[in-house]
Scaffold this active site. Structure first.
Site, mmCIF file in Angstrom:
data_model
loop_
_atom_site.group_PDB
_atom_site.id
_atom_site.type_symbol
_atom_site.label_atom_id
_atom_site.label_comp_id
_atom_site.label_asym_id
_atom_site.label_seq_id
_atom_site.Cartn_x
_atom_site.Cartn_y
_atom_site.Cartn_z
ATOM 1 N N ARG A 110 0.880 -1.179 0.000
ATOM 2 C CA ARG A 110 0.000 0.000 0.000
ATOM 3 C C ARG A 110 0.904 1.211 0.000
ATOM 4 O O ARG A 110 1.727 1.391 0.902
ATOM 5 C CB ARG A 110 -0.899 0.006 1.231
ATOM 6 C CG ARG A 110 -1.530 1.364 1.486
ATOM 7 C CD ARG A 110 -2.634 1.328 2.510
ATOM 8 N NE ARG A 110 -3.818 0.697 1.970
ATOM 9 C CZ ARG A 110 -5.042 0.819 2.492
ATOM 10 N NH1 ARG A 110 -5.226 1.541 3.575
ATOM 11 N NH2 ARG A 110 -6.068 0.226 1.938
ATOM 12 N N HIS A 137 -7.500 0.909 -6.381
ATOM 13 C CA HIS A 137 -7.723 0.062 -5.199
ATOM 14 C C HIS A 137 -8.422 -1.216 -5.668
ATOM 15 O O HIS A 137 -9.591 -1.467 -5.359
ATOM 16 C CB HIS A 137 -8.559 0.825 -4.163
ATOM 17 C CG HIS A 137 -8.467 0.257 -2.776
ATOM 18 N ND1 HIS A 137 -7.708 -0.873 -2.463
ATOM 19 C CD2 HIS A 137 -9.054 0.649 -1.605
ATOM 20 C CE1 HIS A 137 -7.832 -1.124 -1.176
ATOM 21 N NE2 HIS A 137 -8.635 -0.228 -0.630
ATOM 22 N N GLN A 140 -10.161 -3.811 -3.193
ATOM 23 C CA GLN A 140 -11.442 -3.322 -2.696
ATOM 24 C C GLN A 140 -12.536 -3.569 -3.734
ATOM 25 O O GLN A 140 -13.638 -4.038 -3.414
ATOM 26 C CB GLN A 140 -11.344 -1.822 -2.391
ATOM 27 C CG GLN A 140 -12.648 -1.206 -1.926
ATOM 28 C CD GLN A 140 -13.082 -1.699 -0.561
ATOM 29 O OE1 GLN A 140 -12.323 -1.601 0.399
ATOM 30 N NE2 GLN A 140 -14.291 -2.240 -0.452
ATOM 31 N N ASP A 232 -17.113 7.576 -1.279
ATOM 32 C CA ASP A 232 -15.841 7.424 -0.557
ATOM 33 C C ASP A 232 -15.515 8.796 0.046
ATOM 34 O O ASP A 232 -16.147 9.814 -0.302
ATOM 35 C CB ASP A 232 -14.745 6.960 -1.545
ATOM 36 C CG ASP A 232 -13.394 6.724 -0.875
ATOM 37 O OD1 ASP A 232 -13.350 6.560 0.360
ATOM 38 O OD2 ASP A 232 -12.371 6.709 -1.595
ATOM 39 N N CYS A 272 -16.328 1.954 0.649
ATOM 40 C CA CYS A 272 -15.136 1.128 0.933
ATOM 41 C C CYS A 272 -14.723 1.222 2.394
ATOM 42 O O CYS A 272 -14.069 0.326 2.905
ATOM 43 C CB CYS A 272 -13.996 1.547 0.021
ATOM 44 S SG CYS A 272 -13.556 3.288 0.179
ATOM 45 N N ARG A 300 -13.782 -8.290 1.921
ATOM 46 C CA ARG A 300 -12.360 -8.065 1.626
ATOM 47 C C ARG A 300 -11.560 -9.344 1.886
ATOM 48 O O ARG A 300 -10.699 -9.719 1.101
ATOM 49 C CB ARG A 300 -11.797 -6.932 2.514
ATOM 50 C CG ARG A 300 -12.296 -5.550 2.203
ATOM 51 C CD ARG A 300 -11.866 -5.077 0.836
ATOM 52 N NE ARG A 300 -10.415 -5.022 0.679
ATOM 53 C CZ ARG A 300 -9.629 -4.034 1.105
ATOM 54 N NH1 ARG A 300 -10.156 -2.983 1.699
ATOM 55 N NH2 ARG A 300 -8.308 -4.062 0.914
HETATM 56 N N1 NVA Z 1 -9.824 7.054 -1.211
HETATM 57 C C1 NVA Z 1 -9.440 6.551 0.104
HETATM 58 C C2 NVA Z 1 -9.711 5.083 0.181
HETATM 59 C C3 NVA Z 1 -9.388 4.453 1.509
HETATM 60 C C4 NVA Z 1 -9.648 2.995 1.541
HETATM 61 C C5 NVA Z 1 -7.975 6.870 0.350
HETATM 62 O O1 NVA Z 1 -7.161 6.661 -0.549
HETATM 63 O O2 NVA Z 1 -7.655 7.326 1.454
HETATM 64 N N1 CP Z 2 -11.176 0.083 2.490
HETATM 65 C C1 CP Z 2 -9.902 0.025 2.920
HETATM 66 O O1 CP Z 2 -8.953 -0.240 2.157
HETATM 67 O O2 CP Z 2 -9.766 0.210 4.254
HETATM 68 P P1 CP Z 2 -8.403 0.408 5.053
HETATM 69 O O3 CP Z 2 -7.822 1.728 4.636
HETATM 70 O O4 CP Z 2 -8.805 0.362 6.502
HETATM 71 O O5 CP Z 2 -7.467 -0.716 4.691
#
Ligand code: NVA
Ligand code: CP
Length: 315
Positions: A110, A137, A140, A232, A272, A300
């Site tokens: 990540r 993502h 997800q 989101d 998500c 997930r």
């Molecule tokens: N768009 C959000 C998704 C988190 C799962 C981010 O990147 O923070």
């Molecule tokens: N939806 C998602 O990826 O959640 P986290 O940021 O908690 O991993």
């Protein structure tokens, strides 16, 4: 039908890297693994395998679901915070990839720029899984598709709408929806729409498979008769400095009961998570009867176990 070993050793970086048949294969594996888990039947397809998990951003769902999923598959998940790795002190991604590939069987990462994941995948000799970048993502979205399949039976004639920031989720949802044959509409304020290059590619795929893609700044137009309503956060990880301006720009993009009056009567609400309640979505919608966000969060683990099994299981 996808031959059993077609995806063995491959990376999982973006939904667009896979055919519809391959996405269907991930989904059907996820459904069987979910069933095995629910029935308490052991399914240690990854006995002796190790997954390195590099996190350069926070996580609740991704970390816990990969970690527990790997354990349930009989393997070992290794959490690596980038602060603790030499990566955080200037070692290159390429060298990190070369070294980790000699210890572990797969790498989940990540991070921020998507190019970092591409670089890691280029130099790793083991599968690399994208656990979120600024642009995509895909794990997800696989879980989201699984949830939609469970709740709606199939993807035919469905319309998915996404209201909010044209971020990583919007990009991957666009790719995922069109891939499986759903119509998709995205409403974002001007200046916050999804990646135009990605939208161009999605439009091209939609022309071939006969789906409709709408990118608009009008939330009412996007949500009209939608079967799936998705949102989101307005400020993603790494954009904290822009929070005040974003709060202002996205005011008209909240998913609330009034906006949802325009959706189909039996729409499902997905997010998500994490949600910023009172910003992109109200409590009424998050906790209401149309919301399946916790089933979605559970999925997930099942979706990612399918990814891990398909990419890593040699047996
Ligand atoms: N768009 C959000 C998704 C988190 C799962 C981010 O990147 O923070
Ligand atoms: N939806 C998602 O990826 O959640 P986290 O940021 O908690 O991993």
């Amino acid at each position: 039908m996808v031959p059993k070993h077609q995806l063995l050793g491959k990376d999982f970086l973006a939904i667009s890297d896979f055919s519809k048949a391959e996405i269907d294969y991930f989904l059907s594996e996820a459904l069987s693994l979910k069933e095995l888990q629910k029935q308490g039947i052991a399914h240690q397809f990854l006995k002796g395998k190790v997954l390195a998990m590099i996190f350069e951003k926070s996580s609740t769902r991704t970390r816990v679901s990969f970690e527990v999923g790997m354990y349930q598959l009989g393997g070992y998940p290794m959490f690596l915070s980038s602060n603790d790795l030499q990566l955080g002190r200037g070692e290159t991604i390429a060298d990190t990839a070369r070294v980790l590939s000699r210890y572990v069987d797969g790498i989940m990462i990540r991070t921020f720029a998507h190019e970092k994941v591409l670089e890691l995948a280029k130099y790793a000799t083991v599968p690399v899984i994208n656990g979120l970048t600024d642009e995509h993502h895909p794990c997800q979205v696989l879980a989201d598709l699984l949830t939609i399949l469970e709740l709606k039976g199939d993807f035919k004639n469905l319309k998915l709408c996404y209201i909010g920031d044209g971020n990583n989720m919007a990009n991957s949802l666009l790719e995922g929806a069109v891939k499986v044959g759903m119509n998709v509409a995205i409403a974002s304020p001007d200046g916050y729409q999804p990646d135009p290059h990605l939208v161009g590619n999605v439009h091209a795929e939609a022309l071939v498979n006969g789906t409709e893609v709408l990118i608009t700044n009008d939330p009412i137009e996007a949500i009209k008769d939608a079967d799936i309503v998705y949102t989101d956060v307005w400020t993603s990880m790494g954009q904290e400095d822009e929070q005040a301006i974003r709060l202002e720009k996205f005011q008209d993009y909240q998913v609330n009961a009034k906006l949802c009056e325009h959706a189909s009567d039996d729409f499902i609400f997905l997010h998500c998570l994490p949600a910023h309640r009172g910003e992109e979505v109200t409590d009424e919608i998050m906790d209401g009867s149309h919301s399946f966000v916790f089933q979605q969060a559970e999925n997930r683990i099942h979706a990612q176990k399918a990814i891990l099994k398909i990419l890593l299981a040699t047996g």
